[in-house]
Design a protein around this motif. Sequence first.
Motif: not given
Lengths: 118, 118
Positions: B51-62
């Motif tokens: 879930q944290h990874l999805q937030v990071l992906e949605a932000s474009g950071l990862v």
Amino acid sequence: MLDQQAPPLDRVFQALADPSRRGMVERLSRGPASVSELAKPLPMSLQAVVQHLQVLEASGLVRTEKIGRVRTCQIEPVVLRSAEQWITERRTSWEERLDRLGDYLADNPEEPNPRSKQ
Amino acid sequence: MLDQQAPPLDRVFQALADPSRRGMVERLSRGPASVSELAKPLPMSLQAVVQHLQVLEASGLVRTEKIGRVRTCQIEPVVLRSAEQWITERRTSWEERLDRLGDYLADNPEEPNPRSKQ
């Protein structure tokens, strides 16, 4: 509202995650301002401005001081710099790794899969 | 979860406002990692990590890429730099203002209240 118990960087990044609050930091980066000066360009109630300001104060990014009837707001550069520094360190770490990978590839031009050697 | 319609910087700063997500960015700044490698040091379920990874992906950071059965994560330095740059510009603007104020005070040593002349 921000969680007052949250670690400082949590609160700083949370405070910066809103365009109105970034607009207020942007304005204050050009010099101190009263609350009404801060509110003037913003399409929201004075109450909403005060709430955003409280989030900025809780994060440490902005401090305010009431002199007579006017509350003056100014930026706290140390806090701004702590957030900047966190990002700079991560970005630098990433770039250094890329440089090392580049050096490795230059030194090992015939290795088909450098990742397996890392 | 992040609001996908939010401006990019909102999402980036929101993503950085959590210590676990900053830990993941920190880890990825040292090189790509699989999801299980990212999860290993974190005191949370794999589901929470995803879930944290999805937030990071949605932000474009990862960004992540699935090759065979392994999903590999890596940092997106351009996005990290956009957040860094926003803060740097505000901090620089504040420092330049302070320098100008210093110059003014040096040139006008007898003026008791320089703010009124700004």
